[in-house]
Design an enzyme around this catalytic site. Structure first.
Site, PDB file in Angstrom:
ATOM      1  N   TYR A 289       0.880  -1.164   0.000  1.00  0.00           N
ATOM      2  CA  TYR A 289       0.000   0.000   0.000  1.00  0.00           C
ATOM      3  C   TYR A 289       0.917   1.213   0.000  1.00  0.00           C
ATOM      4  O   TYR A 289       1.842   1.278   0.814  1.00  0.00           O
ATOM      5  CB  TYR A 289      -0.854   0.041   1.272  1.00  0.00           C
TER       6      TYR A 289
ATOM      7  N   THR B 199      -1.289  -2.452  -4.653  1.00  0.00           N
ATOM      8  CA  THR B 199      -2.761  -2.424  -4.605  1.00  0.00           C
ATOM      9  C   THR B 199      -3.264  -1.011  -4.845  1.00  0.00           C
ATOM     10  O   THR B 199      -2.833  -0.062  -4.179  1.00  0.00           O
ATOM     11  CB  THR B 199      -3.260  -2.949  -3.239  1.00  0.00           C
TER      12      THR B 199
ATOM     13  N   ARG C  41     -17.247  -0.986   5.636  1.00  0.00           N
ATOM     14  CA  ARG C  41     -17.509  -2.349   6.117  1.00  0.00           C
ATOM     15  C   ARG C  41     -18.527  -2.252   7.258  1.00  0.00           C
ATOM     16  O   ARG C  41     -18.168  -2.028   8.416  1.00  0.00           O
ATOM     17  CB  ARG C  41     -16.219  -3.000   6.604  1.00  0.00           C
TER      18      ARG C  41
ATOM     19  N   LYS D 167      -2.599  -4.599  -8.499  1.00  0.00           N
ATOM     20  CA  LYS D 167      -3.746  -5.367  -7.979  1.00  0.00           C
ATOM     21  C   LYS D 167      -4.939  -4.434  -7.750  1.00  0.00           C
ATOM     22  O   LYS D 167      -4.799  -3.410  -7.075  1.00  0.00           O
ATOM     23  CB  LYS D 167      -3.347  -6.043  -6.664  1.00  0.00           C
TER      24      LYS D 167
ATOM     25  N   ASP E 210      -8.863 -12.343  -8.924  1.00  0.00           N
ATOM     26  CA  ASP E 210      -9.375 -12.849  -7.640  1.00  0.00           C
ATOM     27  C   ASP E 210     -10.765 -12.282  -7.404  1.00  0.00           C
ATOM     28  O   ASP E 210     -11.322 -11.582  -8.247  1.00  0.00           O
ATOM     29  CB  ASP E 210      -8.401 -12.554  -6.478  1.00  0.00           C
ATOM     30  N   THR E 211     -11.314 -12.602  -6.268  1.00  0.00           N
ATOM     31  CA  THR E 211     -12.642 -12.196  -5.783  1.00  0.00           C
ATOM     32  C   THR E 211     -13.692 -13.269  -6.063  1.00  0.00           C
ATOM     33  O   THR E 211     -14.043 -13.520  -7.217  1.00  0.00           O
ATOM     34  CB  THR E 211     -13.113 -10.846  -6.373  1.00  0.00           C
TER      35      THR E 211
ATOM     36  N   MET F 154     -14.368 -19.829  -4.424  1.00  0.00           N
ATOM     37  CA  MET F 154     -14.711 -20.712  -3.299  1.00  0.00           C
ATOM     38  C   MET F 154     -14.585 -22.181  -3.688  1.00  0.00           C
ATOM     39  O   MET F 154     -14.869 -23.055  -2.880  1.00  0.00           O
ATOM     40  CB  MET F 154     -16.152 -20.430  -2.838  1.00  0.00           C
TER      41      MET F 154
ATOM     42  N   ARG G 215     -10.453 -15.159   1.143  1.00  0.00           N
ATOM     43  CA  ARG G 215     -11.238 -15.755   2.237  1.00  0.00           C
ATOM     44  C   ARG G 215     -11.107 -17.275   2.302  1.00  0.00           C
ATOM     45  O   ARG G 215     -11.109 -17.841   3.397  1.00  0.00           O
ATOM     46  CB  ARG G 215     -12.708 -15.360   2.104  1.00  0.00           C
TER      47      ARG G 215
HETATM   48  C1  LIG Z   1      -9.765 -10.100   5.692  1.00  0.00           C
HETATM   49  C2  LIG Z   1      -9.195  -9.565   4.415  1.00  0.00           C
HETATM   50  C3  LIG Z   1      -8.134  -8.687   4.439  1.00  0.00           C
HETATM   51  C4  LIG Z   1      -7.598  -8.208   3.246  1.00  0.00           C
HETATM   52  N1  LIG Z   1      -6.500  -7.376   3.298  1.00  0.00           N
HETATM   53  C5  LIG Z   1      -5.924  -6.979   2.123  1.00  0.00           C
HETATM   54  C6  LIG Z   1      -4.726  -6.209   2.147  1.00  0.00           C
HETATM   55  O1  LIG Z   1      -4.185  -5.901   3.201  1.00  0.00           O
HETATM   56  N2  LIG Z   1      -4.192  -5.840   0.950  1.00  0.00           N
HETATM   57  C7  LIG Z   1      -4.764  -6.189  -0.260  1.00  0.00           C
HETATM   58  O2  LIG Z   1      -4.249  -5.827  -1.312  1.00  0.00           O
HETATM   59  N3  LIG Z   1      -5.889  -6.927  -0.284  1.00  0.00           N
HETATM   60  C8  LIG Z   1      -6.473  -7.343   0.873  1.00  0.00           C
HETATM   61  N4  LIG Z   1      -7.594  -8.113   0.824  1.00  0.00           N
HETATM   62  C9  LIG Z   1      -8.144  -8.523  -0.478  1.00  0.00           C
HETATM   63  C10 LIG Z   1      -7.517  -9.848  -0.934  1.00  0.00           C
HETATM   64  O3  LIG Z   1      -6.168  -9.694  -1.248  1.00  0.00           O
HETATM   65  C11 LIG Z   1      -8.248 -10.389  -2.170  1.00  0.00           C
HETATM   66  O4  LIG Z   1      -8.252  -9.415  -3.169  1.00  0.00           O
HETATM   67  C12 LIG Z   1      -9.674 -10.826  -1.868  1.00  0.00           C
HETATM   68  O5  LIG Z   1      -9.772 -11.430  -0.607  1.00  0.00           O
HETATM   69  C13 LIG Z   1     -10.162 -11.790  -2.941  1.00  0.00           C
HETATM   70  O6  LIG Z   1     -11.476 -12.167  -2.720  1.00  0.00           O
HETATM   71  P1  LIG Z   1     -11.899 -13.526  -1.956  1.00  0.00           P
HETATM   72  O7  LIG Z   1     -11.766 -13.235  -0.486  1.00  0.00           O
HETATM   73  O8  LIG Z   1     -13.314 -13.714  -2.356  1.00  0.00           O
HETATM   74  O9  LIG Z   1     -10.974 -14.618  -2.407  1.00  0.00           O
HETATM   75  C14 LIG Z   1      -8.156  -8.599   2.010  1.00  0.00           C
HETATM   76  C15 LIG Z   1      -9.223  -9.497   2.002  1.00  0.00           C
HETATM   77  C16 LIG Z   1      -9.746  -9.988   3.179  1.00  0.00           C
HETATM   78  C17 LIG Z   1     -10.874 -10.966   3.113  1.00  0.00           C
END
Ligand SMILES: Cc1cc2nc3c(=O)[nH]c(=O)nc-3n(C[C@H](O)[C@H](O)[C@H](O)COP(=O)(O)O)c2cc1C
Length: 428
Positions: free
Chosen positions: A160, A186, A195, A276, A331-332, A335, A355
């Site tokens: 970041y 990112t 949130r 990202k 991503d995203t 599951m 997740r």
């Molecule tokens: C609890 C949590 C914390 C996250 N923290 C970051 C982070 O610090 N930096 C970042 O680039 N993405 C962060 N993300 C996003 C993840 O890198 C990723 O893009 C995302 O979880 C993908 O979706 P999914 O959870 O459905 O797999 C976070 C996601 C979650 C669930």
């Protein structure tokens, strides 16, 4: 008329095959999980509500994450028949190195909050499985300790760019010195997403002991014992602590980050650089013209701009436009291993799981992350065998179509994916 006879005792004994009971409770618990959703159920049972909701939740109405998962569920696979694939090769080359599977662990902040083993469990499990692990700037384990947990595997660092640029630059240098091979910058977090679950839960870092938290803790003693008997939960790379997650993010993030920052980071970082949080074709083209090595189509797991585009829907067009010149990842919402197979078929070179990894971590620490990877691996292998392909390179767009309910209408993104069926009705 059915002919009846007296039961044959010998045959009955043959049917009675009692399994030896599994005495290790964690093993029993994890083996009972057959899907990532099962791991989520276990995670929810074992983790305090505020920590679980922080992980599981997304921004505003949580529409983005629901839509992303729906888009994967709406995949229709088209198998080839009589193409023997008794064994499948799930390995690939990604960003100049190998990965045993077409997915890696996404960067996540506050990871030790979910379960005290945190990033050490993630990095160790990734190393053992031969897949890359990504450490977040907001991680709760230092760059050097992650390297120790995964000394021979691939470690990636997520950056970041913060208000105080020197902090970000210092972390970039440290990650390079520790041998991390790829930097993920990112770009979808100029400010924190809303949130709402965190606000409703009064969630803060570190967690506060209120009457509600204590009542919620009673059926979850192990999480609290872990929390109170292991090193303090804090950011490993930042000094600021205290407040809600949104407040912490807003204090650290800078809404003025721009392409100029990319130029500076590019000069500082000797390895591969990936952006990202890319969410449209135009930005993808511009980034590739600027010489980045890769992009991740991502809306941060739905945790930032709610109703942002579904990465999986963007994938075919982005691959068509820039796939030859850069590594396109996604991503995203992943599951299931089949989601990963579908992404590769539509042209993604690699995927990240957020997740899915954290549910495993909350369900059983390191063993839980191993279980996440094992579940996804078996789903990937089975899907490939059923499709009749024996390597990732054989996966093609023709293997996947989409049911139409989430097909974008309107001007952005302009074109429907090449593989989509003719639209029967407007998007829901
Ligand atoms: C609890 C949590 C914390 C996250 N923290 C970051 C982070 O610090 N930096 C970042 O680039 N993405 C962060 N993300 C996003 C993840 O890198 C990723 O893009 C995302 O979880 C993908 O979706 P999914 O959870 O459905 O797999 C976070 C996601 C979650 C669930």
């Amino acid at each position: 008329m059915v002919t009846r006879q007296l039961p044959n005792l010998h045959e009955m004994f043959e049917l009675m095959q009692f399994k030896k009971p599994e005495l290790n409770a964690k093993k029993r618990r994890l083996e009972s999980a057959l899907t990532i959703w099962d791991l989520r159920t276990i995670a929810k049972r074992r983790t305090p509500k505020a920590a679980f909701d922080y992980t599981d939740g997304a921004a505003e109405g949580e529409l983005s994450i629901a839509r992303a998962r729906q888009a994967f569920e709406d995949v229709e696979f088209h198998p080839g028949i009589l193409r023997p694939a008794p064994t499948v090769d799930t390995s690939c080359e990604i960003l100049g190195g190998p990965s045993a599977l077409p997915f890696g662990i996404a960067p996540t902040g506050f990871t030790r909050l979910m379960q005290t083993e945190g990033e050490i469990a993630g990095a160790g499990a990734a190393g053992a499985a031969g897949i890359p692990f990504t450490l977040s700037t907001l991680g709760t384990t230092s760059i050097e300790d992650v390297k120790k947990a995964n000394p021979h595997g691939r470690n990636w660092f997520q950056l970041y760019v913060m208000r105080d640029r020197e902090i970000s630059y210092g972390l970039t240098r440290r990650a390079a010195e520790a041998g991390f091979d790829t930097l993920f910058f990112t770009v979808d977090t100029p400010v924190a997403g809303a949130r709402l679950r965190d606000k409703r839960n009064g969630f803060s870092i570190p967690p506060q002991l209120t009457l509600g938290t204590i009542v919620n803790a009673i059926p979850r003693p192990w999480w609290w014992i872990d929390f109170l008997t292991t090193p303090k939960l804090e950011f490993a790379s930042l000094s600021s602590t205290g407040g809600t997650v949104g407040e912490l993010l807003d204090a650290a993030m800078d809404p003025t980050i721009s392409y100029d920052d990319l130029t500076v980071i590019r000069e500082l970082w000797p390895g591969k650089i990936v952006i990202k949080g890319v969410q449209n074709v135009e930005d993808s083209k511009k980034l590739v013209e600027l010489g980045v090595d890769g992009i991740v189509l991502s809306n941060h797991g739905g945790r930032q701009l709610d109703r942002a585009p579904i990465p999986f829907r963007l994938l075919p067009e982005v691959v068509r436009e820039v796939g030859k010149d850069a590594t396109v990842m996604i991503d995203t919402g992943i599951m299931n291993g089949a989601d990963i197979v579908a992404s590769i078929a539509l042209g993604a070179k690699f995927t990240l799981i957020g997740r899915a990894y954290l549910y495993g971590l909350m369900a059983g620490g390191r063993a839980g992350v191993d279980r996440t990877i094992a579940i996804l691996r078996s789903e990937i292998e089975r899907t490939m065998k059923l499709l009749g392909v024996s390597s990732l390179a054989e996966l093609q767009p023709r293997h996947v179509t989409q049911l139409t309910r989430l097909t974008p209408v309107g001007s952005a993104p302009a074109r429907a994916p090449r593989t989509a069926r003719p639209k029967a009705s407007a998007a829901r």
